[in-house]
Every structure is written in C-alpha cells, then in structure tokens.
Motif scaffolding. Structure first.
Motif, PDB file in Angstrom:
ATOM      1  N   VAL C  47       0.834  -1.203   0.000  1.00 48.87           N
ATOM      2  CA  VAL C  47       0.000   0.000   0.000  1.00 48.87           C
ATOM      3  C   VAL C  47       0.872   1.257   0.000  1.00 48.87           C
ATOM      4  CG1 VAL C  47      -1.667   1.333   1.350  1.00 48.87           C
ATOM      5  CG2 VAL C  47      -1.979  -1.126   1.060  1.00 48.87           C
ATOM      6  N   ILE C  48       1.936   1.229   0.795  1.00 46.98           N
ATOM      7  CA  ILE C  48       2.865   2.371   0.826  1.00 46.98           C
ATOM      8  C   ILE C  48       3.445   2.596  -0.562  1.00 46.98           C
ATOM      9  CG2 ILE C  48       5.108   3.168   1.708  1.00 46.98           C
ATOM     10  CD1 ILE C  48       4.377   1.675   4.355  1.00 46.98           C
ATOM     11  N   ALA C  51       0.877   4.136  -2.828  1.00 44.90           N
ATOM     12  CA  ALA C  51       0.632   5.535  -2.468  1.00 44.90           C
ATOM     13  C   ALA C  51       1.762   6.423  -2.983  1.00 44.90           C
ATOM     14  CB  ALA C  51       0.498   5.657  -0.941  1.00 44.90           C
ATOM     15  N   GLU C  57      -3.688   8.876  -1.431  1.00 43.35           N
ATOM     16  CA  GLU C  57      -3.671   8.582   0.003  1.00 43.35           C
ATOM     17  C   GLU C  57      -4.693   7.465   0.259  1.00 43.35           C
ATOM     18  OE1 GLU C  57      -2.358   8.665   3.755  1.00 43.35           O
ATOM     19  OE2 GLU C  57      -1.509   9.793   2.068  1.00 43.35           O
ATOM     20  N   ILE C  58      -4.216   6.337   0.836  1.00 40.75           N
ATOM     21  CA  ILE C  58      -5.105   5.181   0.995  1.00 40.75           C
ATOM     22  C   ILE C  58      -5.358   4.975   2.486  1.00 40.75           C
ATOM     23  CG2 ILE C  58      -5.442   2.735   0.447  1.00 40.75           C
ATOM     24  CD1 ILE C  58      -3.226   3.081  -1.713  1.00 40.75           C
ATOM     25  N   PRO C  59      -6.522   5.402   2.993  1.00 36.21           N
ATOM     26  CA  PRO C  59      -6.777   5.215   4.430  1.00 36.21           C
ATOM     27  C   PRO C  59      -6.926   3.735   4.774  1.00 36.21           C
ATOM     28  CG  PRO C  59      -8.735   6.092   3.330  1.00 36.21           C
ATOM     29  CD  PRO C  59      -7.643   6.056   2.308  1.00 36.21           C
ATOM     30  N   GLU C  60      -6.641   3.411   6.018  1.00 40.26           N
ATOM     31  CA  GLU C  60      -6.674   2.018   6.470  1.00 40.26           C
ATOM     32  C   GLU C  60      -8.047   1.392   6.222  1.00 40.26           C
ATOM     33  OE1 GLU C  60      -4.496  -0.160  10.169  1.00 40.26           O
ATOM     34  OE2 GLU C  60      -5.951   1.385  10.676  1.00 40.26           O
ATOM     35  N   TYR C  63      -8.447  -0.492   2.993  1.00 44.31           N
ATOM     36  CA  TYR C  63      -7.615  -1.675   2.704  1.00 44.31           C
ATOM     37  C   TYR C  63      -8.424  -2.844   2.148  1.00 44.31           C
ATOM     38  CZ  TYR C  63      -3.531   0.390   5.126  1.00 44.31           C
ATOM     39  OH  TYR C  63      -2.494   1.184   5.505  1.00 44.31           O
TER      40      TYR C  63
END
Lengths: 406, 329, 85
Positions: C47-48, C51, C57-60, C63
């Motif tokens: 995910v990092i 991004a 920006e991928i909020p938790e 997921y």
C-alpha cells in the motif's frame, strides 16, 4: 592481526559457501560494515565485521565452502601494517594456525568437511570435538550422496544410520524435477536446517508451555485512532506494539531472555527479539530485531518493514541470524487461536501468538465480543519454571492495556 | 523332518556316550567318579553296569596323568573320552593338552594323530564358588591343534559327541554346568548330522546381533524376547564352535543389523568376546553403526553367595541394556 | 492511465515489496493473501508503494478494497483521478 572467521549463524549451521567479497585487501573496515556474502541454508547472508581496521589477507575465495570457524580473512588493527614478505610468518606456521587441511591436494570431500565442521580446536582436543559419525552412516551417506555436514546428530551426539535415514527421507527431489527455488534460499536446504534445529530443541530442551488470553480491544481501538491520523507510510501494524511489549516484559524476566550453552544459562544483557518469519512456499527464519525493548514504535515499524522482506528474499545479515536472545512467533493473519511453539536453541524461550480474533470474553461480569489474543510462552525447564512465564504474561497483559505508553 | 522328543541335556550326553560305546569297541570313558557314582554331573550314571569297568574307568584325582593316558591311548588306536570334572581342574592337564595333544600331529609330520575327546563342565550359577565356576574357554580356544566346541542346545549335546569322536584330532567339549537339567528337543530317530564348524542363528532379527555361546544363548534369547517388546528385533548367534570361529555367519549377520553385542561368561580382558569383537571390527568396520558392545563377567573370582554370583555374570537385563546402547536408546 | 498500465504498476509494486515473487503470474480476482501468502507487513509495504507511486492517500479503512489485483486496479482508477485534480 585479527582472524575473521566463518561465523556460526545459528545452532544448525555447520558450514557456509563464500559467495562474494565486497572489499579487497587493504580496504578500511569499520565495525558493522558488511564485507562479504555467504550462502547458507538460510539464504545468502551478509557478513558483518566486528572491529575497525583494514582487510589483510583473503584466505577463502568465492565459491569455497568451508566449516564454521574457518578463517576467511585477516583484519589488521588500526596502526598495524601489512607484514612485509620478509617478516611474514613462515608458511608452515601459518598452516598450523589455519584449520587442519586435508592431506590430499584434492578438494575436501564432504565427509572431511563434516569432520572439521567445528571451530578449530587445539590438537589435543581434536578427538573430543570430531563429529561422532558411525562407519555405517558414513558409507551410507556416501552411497546416497548425502553431505554429512547437513546431518544433525542424534542421541549422544552421534550421526548413525537413523540420522542418515531421516535426512534421506526429506532429501529434496533430484535435479530435473521442479521445486520451489527462491533467490538466495534453497527451501530444501532450509527444511533440513529447520529439521535439525527443531529436532535438537525437541530432544534437548525440557519445554514447558504457559498460555494466557489477552484482551487487545483497547490496543486495537488506540491503533485505529492512531492510524487514522497517520499517512500511509507511517501507519502501525498491531505487531509493532505487541513486539515492543513482549520485549519490555522479557527485559524484566532475564530467565526467559538469553542462551543455554555448555556452561549453562547465560542471560542476555539486551533484548534482541527473533522475529519468526514464514516464507512463501514453506520455511521459516527468525532474524533478530535488535534492541526491540528500547526503540520507539515508528523505528520498530521501519525496522520490521526492512527486515521481513529481506528475510523472505534471503538477504539477512550475520548479526541478525546469530544475535536473537528470544523469539517472537506471530501467526497473525488467519484464524488459528493459539500456537505451541518450540524454542530455537540455544535460546531459552519463545513467545507465540495466535490470531487476534473477536471472541467472547468476560468483562465486568458480562460476556462481550472482544478482540482476543492467546499468547503462549515456551520456556526451558533447565532455566526457569512456569511461574516465571506466568509472571511474564501478566506483565505483557498490563503493558498491552496501555498502548499509548509503549 | 523327523519327529522330535524332549530329553534333558544330561540325558542327551548320556545317550551320546551310550551310543558311542555301543557302536565302537575302541571307545572308552575315563574320569573322576565316572563309574559307580555316575560322574559329578551324573552323565555316566548306569554306564558302568552296562559296559563294565574296562570301558567305564574311574581315575585318581590326577588330571595330568589321566589326560596323558588318554592321549597315549588315542595315539595307539583307541577312541578315549576323558571327562574332567570342572574346567578349573583342567588347568592341571593343560600341559598334556597344550604340549602333547595339540602338537603331536604337527611335530610328527602327520604320522600320529590324537583322536581324543575331552569333556568338561564349565561356568557359574550353581553356587560352587571360585574353584569350580570359571569359564576358561578362551584358554583352550587360543590353542592351534585342538578343536573346542560348546553345545548350548540339547540337540547339540546329543550330536556333537559322535561328531567329535569322528574327528581325527583332539576335541574339547565344554558343557555348561547349569545346562544339565535343561530340557530340549532332539530328533526321535535318524542321523544327528551335527557340523562342528558352523555357528547357528538361534533367532533371526534385523536390529542388532547378539553373539554368544553355551548357557548364555538362553540368556540372549530371553533378552531378545524382552527387547522385542520395545520394537528391537535381535538376531542371536550361537557360536557352537570356539575354535575354529565361524566368522562368515557372524559377519553376515552384522552386515545386516549393523550392531553387535558379544556375550561371554569369561572375563572381559583378553577373552573370547574380545576376539569376536576384533574380528567384527576388522572385517565389518564399515557396516557398524555403533561400537561393538561386550557383556562379560565382572573381573573377580566368581563369588559363592547366590546374589553376588548372579551379579558377576551376564544376565538378560545386562545383555538387553548393551543392545539398547548400540541403538543409542 | 489505462487498466493495463495500472495492472503493471500493481505487479511492479508487489514485486518490489516481495522480490521473491518476481516473475509470478497474477490472478486478477484472487486475493494477494491466497495467491502469494501476502501478510500484513507485505500488504502495508504494498500500500505504501502504491501511495508513493500514485500520490493516492489510501486510508486504512479502504484496505479491504485492495485485497485482489483487480480490486487494487479499480481503486487506483477511481481515486487517482480525484488525487490528480
């Protein structure tokens, strides 16, 4: 002048193959520098140097497989100069100082390597430290093409027919058949290493196990709130506070953090927590996360994010394979509730966690759905008893209830 | 397969003596109290009445003299059977056996032979104390020129005497004193074809070979039976002949099992067990998965009190423990 | 960016995170976990990586929508536009 020797990267390692030198004679080295790459059963390991100075002579070249303890190179201490050819030690004396070389000019047979797969001993001790391999086992290993250096001794430290049969049974498929091959890691070899270490653990260590189910609801709530505030790259996994709490609790219980060797138990001064890491396709390696008790959660996350992919890719450093003072094994994903782990010798404890799942739990006299983690400590009865593990678990529980303090 | 019948070891010896005396007029028995008393272990009981004092001859307590007389009689065409009461007393006759019986064929360039049979009781276990209980088999097995056999089974006690009498050279038969009352099977009729050269496998197994002889064959079988309960499958070899030693049978077994335990009621130092162990290591070293174990008598004169006597000699438990050691269990 | 290019990005990011998977075929509709034993640490790194590469920006809480290659492609397609405007 200091000898730089093939390190033992765990209880099950007898020998390694030098793959590459990263520096050449005369180059300056500093404590902690990675100076060579060595192929082992756990993959290609970067070997660090433990003193400042300059590289003297290289004694083992790329492609050579040598037993643990063999001098790979010499390190000249600061101020020390390369000895001039005239002042050099006579060749005969050099040979005496080096591990015993086979009399034959041919490359050493695997059996000979096995015989020397112990740290170089004084001549008088040679008989005592020579591996005890029965004649029948030697012959059978030769017939089956089994390298005796990869066979773990059985009862009384003897390699006999039973030990050869055990290896033959798990011997990987011969070349030509397909099998998983990862960069730097031979899974067949790794399985042998695991078999050897765990057989030794199961045979030699009088284990006890103590379990406790810990309520992580507060920790997960805190983590969710924290992660919502953080950018993608700064988010925490619940493993991070868990590892920190385990390390802090271990620091308070020296009987669970250290090594059991020939001289008995030696507690470790620092907490280097081995992080059991499962490999895709099978296999397991537990590199040390150094000083896990004294670093912040962000630093801990950064180190984990670096360590775990390297473990899977077979690119670990020698200190990471030899320094762990206890092991942490987390099933993580999945639904298994608990694990009953075996200690990785010569350590004396391992902390195993099941999956953190929603389960019924009594809170304030009422049953509620809570996020629960079952933690099991395996301890070594030669060093401690279940009471110590129980105290450790109680302390771990308390630490995990206050995640903001970690 | 002919029918079998059960008799005691003593009866088997007596039957063999009676048969030999009946078949061949040159055969006669001499020894201390073999006549009216019937021998110290009653093997010749009744033979005096049957064959008369000419052929069942009591001797003075003079082993060197009567063994020497037996050698002379054998050289002159007779087929004497000499009984020595116990192996301890045979030492008095060693000069005759070693210097005469064993050498005359060689020293005469083959002109004379000594077709003599010497029987003697050996071993401990009957509380007869240190002067009647020893196992000096190795002293005799050391000597070229004689043959040494040790029947363990009743059938061998029955069959080895006629085979020994048929041999043109001196044969010493070692009869363990604890075996005389043991019952066993012998063929009811037909020939007792007993080969004096070969060892016999008394129990087949795959995990360890127990090599022994005489009364310890029974103890080894008992140990093997106990170990079977631990999933350890022992092969038990009865040497039968202590000179010559049947290497082929021992080595074939060790090559199969990779482990060997030698059981000998003699003392450990410089004995039969040492010899067997050396032969295994010389000829089957690369087949061994453990050092050869020896189970021998404790190096003391055999004690009189029963508990000490039993503690001094091999037992099924000590044999089983040695087998376990070879398996590192 | 086309879906093919997005899938290439997903593949490259995954192989960066787990170099031992280099060369593996991706099954679009099977979860990363089931296909490749991807655990939470691998996934976080994945995910990092996404991004960083896309600026998304991928909020938790999102997921779960990125558990399969196809899901990741669809998520990036939907959110990249928002991020770049």
């Amino acid at each position: 002048m200091i000898d730089f020797a093939m390190p033992s990267l765990g209880a099950d390692m007898d020998a390694g193959t030098l793959v590459e030198w990263f520096i050449k004679p005369g180059d300056a080295v500093r404590r902690g520098d990675i100076i060579a790459l060595v192929e082992t059963q756990k993959g290609a390991i970067e070997i660090e140097v433990f003193q400042d100075g300059r590289l003297g002579d290289i004694k083992v070249g790329p492609g050579e497989r040598v037993p643990v303890g063999t001098v790979l190179a010499t390190i000249l201490e600061p101020g020390e100069t390369v000895p001039s050819p005239a002042a050099e030690t006579p060749p005969s004396a050099v040979e005496e100082a080096a591990p015993p070389a086979p009399l034959s000019p041919r490359p050493p047979m695997p059996q000979l390597e096995a015989e020397r797969a112990v740290p170089a001993a004084a001549p008088g001790e040679a008989a005592a430290t020579r591996p005890r391999i029965t004649p029948a086992a030697r012959r059978q290993a030769a017939e089956k093409g089994i390298d005796l250096a990869t066979v773990s001794p059985g009862a009384e430290g003897v390699i006999g027919l039973a030990e050869i049969a055990a290896v033959a049974a798990i011997k990987p498929a011969p070349a030509g058949e397909t099998r998983a091959r990862r960069p730097g890691i031979d899974l067949g070899e790794m399985r042998k290493a695991i078999a050897a270490a765990m057989s030794r653990s199961h045979r030699d260590i009088p284990h006890y196990w103590v379990s406790q189910t810990i309520d992580l609801t507060a920790l997960f709530a805190w983590l969710e709130a924290e992660n919502a505030k953080r950018s993608t790259a700064e988010r925490l996994l619940y493993a991070a506070p868990l590892i920190k709490a385990v390390a802090l609790a271990l620091k308070e219980r020296p009987e669970l953090n250290g090594h059991y060797g020939e001289a008995g138990f030696v507690p470790a001064e620092r907490v280097h927590l081995g992080i059991a890491t499962a490999l895709r396709g099978g296999g397991l390696v537990a590199p040390a996360l150094h000083d896990a008790d004294s670093i912040g959660l962000e630093e801990l996350m950064t180190r984990l994010a670096d360590l775990i992919p390297r473990a899977r890719a077979g690119r670990l450093r020698s200190s990471e394979l030899s320094d762990a003072s206890a092991t942490f094994s987390n099933l993580g994903e999945g639904t298994s509730e608990a694990i009953m782990p075996l200690i990785y010798p010569p350590q004396v404890a391992i902390v195993g966690c099941g999956a953190a799942t929603l389960r019924p739990f009594v809170v304030g006299g009422k049953v509620e759905a809570r996020r629960l983690l079952t933690v099991t400590v395996a301890g070594d009865h030669r060093v401690s008893d279940g009471r110590r593990a129980s105290q450790f678990l109680a302390r771990l529980d308390a630490l995990l209830q206050k995640p903001e303090a970690l | 397969m002919s029918e079998m019948r059960r008799i005691t070891y003593r009866e088997a010896v007596r039957e063999a003596l009676r048969e030999a005396l009946s078949r061949d007029e040159r055969v006669f028995l001499m020894g201390e109290d073999v006549g009216a008393y019937g021998g110290a272990y009653a093997c010749s009981l009744g033979l005096l009445e049957e064959f008369g004092p000419e052929r069942i001859r009591n001797t003075p307590l003079a082993e060197s003299g009567f063994v020497g007389a037996g050698i002379g009689a054998a050289m002159n065409g007779m087929r004497p059977i000499v009984e020595i009461m116990t192996i301890n007393f045979s030492l008095l006759a060693l000069d005759q056996i070693v210097n005469n019986a064993a050498t005359i064929r060689h020293m005469s360039g083959g002109q004379f032979s000594v077709p003599l049979v010497i029987r003697m009781a050996t071993g401990a276990g009957r509380q007869l104390a240190a002067q009647h209980s020893h196992s000096f088999e190795c002293w005799f097995a050391h000597i070229p020129g004689i043959r040494v056999v040790a029947p363990a089974l009743v059938a061998d006690a029955r069959g080895m005497l006629p085979a020994a009498l048929a041999d043109p050279d001196p044969v010493v038969i070692m009869e363990h004193a604890t075996l005389y009352n043991v019952e066993g099977e012998v063929p009811a009729d037909g020939e007792l074809a007993v080969d004096l050269d070969r060892a016999a496998i008394r129990r087949e197994g795959t995990d360890a070979t127990i090599v022994t002889y005489s009364a310890n064959v029974m103890k080894a079988l008992a140990a093997a039976e106990a170990l079977a309960g631990e999933a350890i499958d022992c092969e038990v070899i009865d040497l039968r002949s202590l000179r010559p030693i049947d290497d082929a049978t021992i080595l074939a077994s060790v090559r199969k099992t990779h482990r060997a335990v030698v059981v000998d009621e003699g003392w450990r130092s410089v004995g039969i067990a040492a010899e067997i162990s050396a032969r295994i290591q010389e000829q089957a070293f690369f087949d061994l998965d453990a050092p050869v174990e020896r189970v021998c008598s404790v190096e003391v004169p055999i004690p009189y009190p029963s508990h000490l006597e039993q503690a001094a000699i091999p037992q099924p438990e000590t044999i089983a423990a040695a087998v376990r050691r070879t398996l590192r269990r | 960016m086309t879906d093919t290019e997005l899938m290439d990005l997903v593949r490259k990011t995954l192989f960066d995170v787990a170099p031992d998977l280099e060369g593996e075929e991706l099954e679009a509709r099977e979860t990363f976990h089931d296909q490749f034993e991807i655990d939470s640490m691998d996934f976080l790194n994945f995910v990092i990586g996404l991004a960083k590469a896309t600026g998304v920006e991928i909020p938790e809480s999102d997921y779960p929508r990125l558990q399969t290659p196809a899901g990741a492609v669809a998520y990036l397609r939907a959110n990249w536009a928002a991020a770049s405007t």
